[in-house]
Write an enzyme that holds these catalytic residues in place. Sequence first.
Site, short mmCIF file in Angstrom:
data_model
loop_
_atom_site.label_atom_id
_atom_site.label_comp_id
_atom_site.label_asym_id
_atom_site.label_seq_id
_atom_site.Cartn_x
_atom_site.Cartn_y
_atom_site.Cartn_z
N LEU A 35 0.81 -0.87 -0.49
CA LEU A 35 -0.07 -0.34 -0.14
C LEU A 35 0.64 1.59 0.19
O LEU A 35 0.72 2.24 0.77
CB LEU A 35 -0.56 0.34 1.32
CG LEU A 35 -1.91 -1.30 1.13
CD1 LEU A 35 -3.15 -1.16 2.36
CD2 LEU A 35 -2.82 -1.03 -0.12
N SER A 126 7.72 -2.00 -19.70
CA SER A 126 7.40 -1.12 -19.80
C SER A 126 7.52 -1.17 -21.94
O SER A 126 8.78 -1.14 -21.89
CB SER A 126 7.87 0.12 -18.74
OG SER A 126 7.23 1.44 -19.90
N TYR A 151 14.36 4.57 -13.75
CA TYR A 151 12.64 3.80 -13.60
C TYR A 151 12.98 2.87 -14.53
O TYR A 151 13.05 1.21 -14.18
CB TYR A 151 11.87 4.65 -13.49
CG TYR A 151 9.68 4.24 -14.28
CD1 TYR A 151 9.85 2.68 -13.31
CD2 TYR A 151 9.60 4.09 -15.15
CE1 TYR A 151 8.40 2.03 -13.84
CE2 TYR A 151 8.87 3.32 -15.77
CZ TYR A 151 8.50 2.71 -14.39
OH TYR A 151 7.42 1.40 -14.71
N LYS A 155 13.17 -1.67 -14.54
CA LYS A 155 12.43 -2.53 -15.77
C LYS A 155 13.72 -3.17 -16.90
O LYS A 155 13.48 -4.27 -16.98
CB LYS A 155 11.60 -1.94 -16.86
CG LYS A 155 10.03 -0.87 -16.08
CD LYS A 155 9.36 -2.54 -15.86
CE LYS A 155 8.52 -1.22 -14.23
NZ LYS A 155 7.69 -2.52 -13.52
N ARG A 294 9.86 18.54 -21.42
CA ARG A 294 10.26 17.28 -20.35
C ARG A 294 11.48 16.40 -20.61
O ARG A 294 11.56 15.97 -21.91
CB ARG A 294 8.81 16.82 -19.73
CG ARG A 294 9.12 16.26 -18.16
CD ARG A 294 7.59 15.45 -18.37
NE ARG A 294 7.54 13.98 -19.48
CZ ARG A 294 5.86 13.85 -18.86
NH1 ARG A 294 5.90 13.90 -17.46
NH2 ARG A 294 6.38 12.87 -19.55
N GLY A 296 13.87 13.66 -21.35
CA GLY A 296 14.02 12.28 -21.19
C GLY A 296 12.20 12.33 -22.39
O GLY A 296 12.84 11.13 -22.71
P1 NAD Z 1 0.65 1.89 -8.75
O1 NAD Z 1 1.54 1.97 -8.10
O2 NAD Z 1 -0.97 2.00 -9.10
O3 NAD Z 1 0.50 0.07 -8.89
C1 NAD Z 1 1.86 -0.60 -7.62
C2 NAD Z 1 0.97 -0.92 -6.65
O4 NAD Z 1 2.85 -2.06 -6.39
C3 NAD Z 1 0.82 -0.09 -5.95
O5 NAD Z 1 -0.07 -0.13 -4.82
C4 NAD Z 1 2.25 -0.06 -4.96
O6 NAD Z 1 1.32 0.20 -2.93
C5 NAD Z 1 3.04 -2.13 -5.10
N1 NAD Z 1 4.08 -2.35 -4.54
C6 NAD Z 1 5.14 -1.21 -4.79
N2 NAD Z 1 6.29 -1.50 -3.59
C7 NAD Z 1 5.59 -2.38 -3.45
C8 NAD Z 1 6.57 -3.66 -2.64
N3 NAD Z 1 7.95 -3.67 -2.46
N4 NAD Z 1 5.83 -4.69 -2.36
C9 NAD Z 1 4.36 -4.92 -2.10
N5 NAD Z 1 3.65 -3.76 -3.07
C10 NAD Z 1 4.03 -2.49 -3.47
O7 NAD Z 1 1.20 1.25 -10.40
P2 NAD Z 1 0.37 1.38 -12.01
O8 NAD Z 1 0.25 1.82 -12.78
O9 NAD Z 1 -0.82 0.36 -11.92
O10 NAD Z 1 1.83 -0.04 -12.59
C11 NAD Z 1 1.64 -1.21 -12.32
C12 NAD Z 1 2.90 -2.30 -13.05
O11 NAD Z 1 2.86 -1.49 -13.97
C13 NAD Z 1 4.58 -0.95 -11.89
O12 NAD Z 1 5.12 -2.21 -12.20
C14 NAD Z 1 4.49 -0.61 -13.32
O13 NAD Z 1 6.45 -0.39 -13.08
C15 NAD Z 1 4.40 -0.66 -14.86
N6 NAD Z 1 3.33 0.00 -15.84
C16 NAD Z 1 3.37 1.35 -15.23
C17 NAD Z 1 2.39 1.92 -16.21
C18 NAD Z 1 1.80 2.90 -16.20
O14 NAD Z 1 1.83 4.25 -17.31
N7 NAD Z 1 0.39 3.05 -15.44
C19 NAD Z 1 3.87 1.56 -17.53
C20 NAD Z 1 4.22 0.90 -18.02
C21 NAD Z 1 4.79 0.05 -17.29
N1 UFG Z 2 2.12 14.89 -21.06
C1 UFG Z 2 2.15 16.45 -21.44
N2 UFG Z 2 2.27 17.70 -19.57
C2 UFG Z 2 0.98 16.59 -18.57
C3 UFG Z 2 2.25 15.35 -18.46
C4 UFG Z 2 2.06 14.99 -20.18
O1 UFG Z 2 2.22 17.59 -21.71
O2 UFG Z 2 1.16 17.64 -17.39
C5 UFG Z 2 2.99 14.70 -21.55
C6 UFG Z 2 3.88 14.60 -22.05
O3 UFG Z 2 5.48 15.02 -21.57
C7 UFG Z 2 4.32 13.45 -22.85
C8 UFG Z 2 2.64 12.51 -23.03
O4 UFG Z 2 2.94 13.91 -21.93
O5 UFG Z 2 4.86 13.62 -24.08
C9 UFG Z 2 2.75 11.38 -21.84
O6 UFG Z 2 3.02 11.73 -20.72
P1 UFG Z 2 2.96 10.14 -19.92
O7 UFG Z 2 3.68 11.61 -18.85
O8 UFG Z 2 1.62 10.75 -19.92
O9 UFG Z 2 3.26 9.43 -20.02
P2 UFG Z 2 5.46 8.40 -20.60
O10 UFG Z 2 4.56 8.40 -22.58
O11 UFG Z 2 6.04 9.39 -20.51
O12 UFG Z 2 5.42 7.18 -19.94
C10 UFG Z 2 4.51 6.44 -19.93
C11 UFG Z 2 4.27 5.91 -18.32
C12 UFG Z 2 5.75 5.49 -17.83
C13 UFG Z 2 5.65 4.51 -18.78
C14 UFG Z 2 6.17 4.82 -20.79
C15 UFG Z 2 6.19 4.14 -21.42
O13 UFG Z 2 4.80 6.84 -17.07
O14 UFG Z 2 6.19 4.94 -16.36
O15 UFG Z 2 4.77 5.47 -20.15
O16 UFG Z 2 5.40 3.03 -21.44
F1 UFG Z 2 7.44 3.93 -19.17
#
Ligand code: NAD
Ligand code: UFG
Length: 351
Positions: A35, A126, A151, A155, A294, A296
Amino acid sequence: MRKTTLITGGAGYIGSHTALALINAGRHVLVLDNLCNSCRECIKRLEQLTLTRVDFIKGDIRDSRLLDDIFSRYDVEAVVHFASLKSVAESVSNPLDYYTNNVAGTLDLCRAMARNNVFKLVFSSSATVYGEPTRTPIAEDFGTGKPVNPYGRTKLMIEELLSDLCHSDPRWSIALLRYFNPIGAHESGMIGEDPTGRPNNLLPCLTQVAIGRIPELTVFGSDYPTVDGTCVRDYIHVVDLAIGHLKALLKLQQTSGIDVWNLGTGVGYSVLQIIHSFEDITGIAIPYRFAPRRPGDIAKCFADPGKAKRELGWTAQRDLRQMIIDAWRWQSCNPQGYQSSFKIAALSAVR
Ligand code: NAD
Ligand code: UFG
């Protein structure tokens, strides 16, 4: 004992939608989550949605004793591993937490799985592992690139360590799922994305502007070589993504070794296209201003999802309109995320 799928991080955004998809498919799940970025209310909502008790343990994937206890008490047939820290910015300022939680945490989990003869694992990777792609759409056989932040590097490291593990022992069967940009929420509006503090990702920022929690949206960069100068991404509905995990679990039942699949739609939208679609669908004007790029961010990132279609029988079913409607339903029913008492908001504004 019933066969169980252990979902680490199952109280989080994607994990909770996957738990729901698995329960709806008749599977028994156990959620393990510390959590740190989620709350118990999510589990309560899952119980309301499924009309079942959802087995939940508050705990950490790095707690080996707890993991052994879980594997001795449940007949775990597979693990879906979401638990991770995921803020790009935080990973830059606090890399040790990210390497410890994500990489060392995965090692601890895999060690516990091996000790307890559980060898099926689905891992949340990801599109970030592709780094800056030379062309789009991005297919799995492009190979990985150089992720630009800690981050992303966690991955890639985890993908590599899982690959080494698989090659060392044929009992392992591992699916690496590379997500593109998950957005949206379950159609009930009861579970969704609930970022702590100010969100980093586009959709939660946008819906928080629409609900009045953030005064205006910042658009990072207007001079990318794209259709309108803003970055292009492959947004995928979180429910489609969740179903992808079910398909991957089915695949693991038939195969061993390690394989990788993109989970995306294959369609890219720019930031401005997302803002204007949101405005058209909800009728709500979004104040925004341009800011410098931004660090990256890459110009264009969208998937070739063909491999998942051919090998998993999976394709995304929900279009951008559905993603926006569902994201907005979640936000308007829960203005303060899970802190809100759920209310059915009038979605009269949705056109
Ligand atoms: P999230 O933060 O909502 O969910 C991750 C959950 O893991 C959380 O509930 C957190 O409390 C729990 N957690 C973290 N560390 C922990 C630990 N050590 N032990 C037990 N629980 C732990 O994130 P999400 O968006 O649901 O992402 C889920 C997965 O997908 C992550 O691995 C994230 O890196 C990956 N991912 C997410 C996105 C995105 O844009 N949301 C994109 C690509 C990959
Ligand atoms: N963006 C804005 N304003 C904001 C937020 C985002 O202009 O307030 C733009 C960013 O610059 C980017 C686009 O919206 O051009 C998408 O940005 P996000 O932050 O929503 O997503 P990213 O593509 O940067 O990254 C996401 C996840 C990463 C994952 C990646 C690829 O956050 O964890 O997708 O899966 F690695």
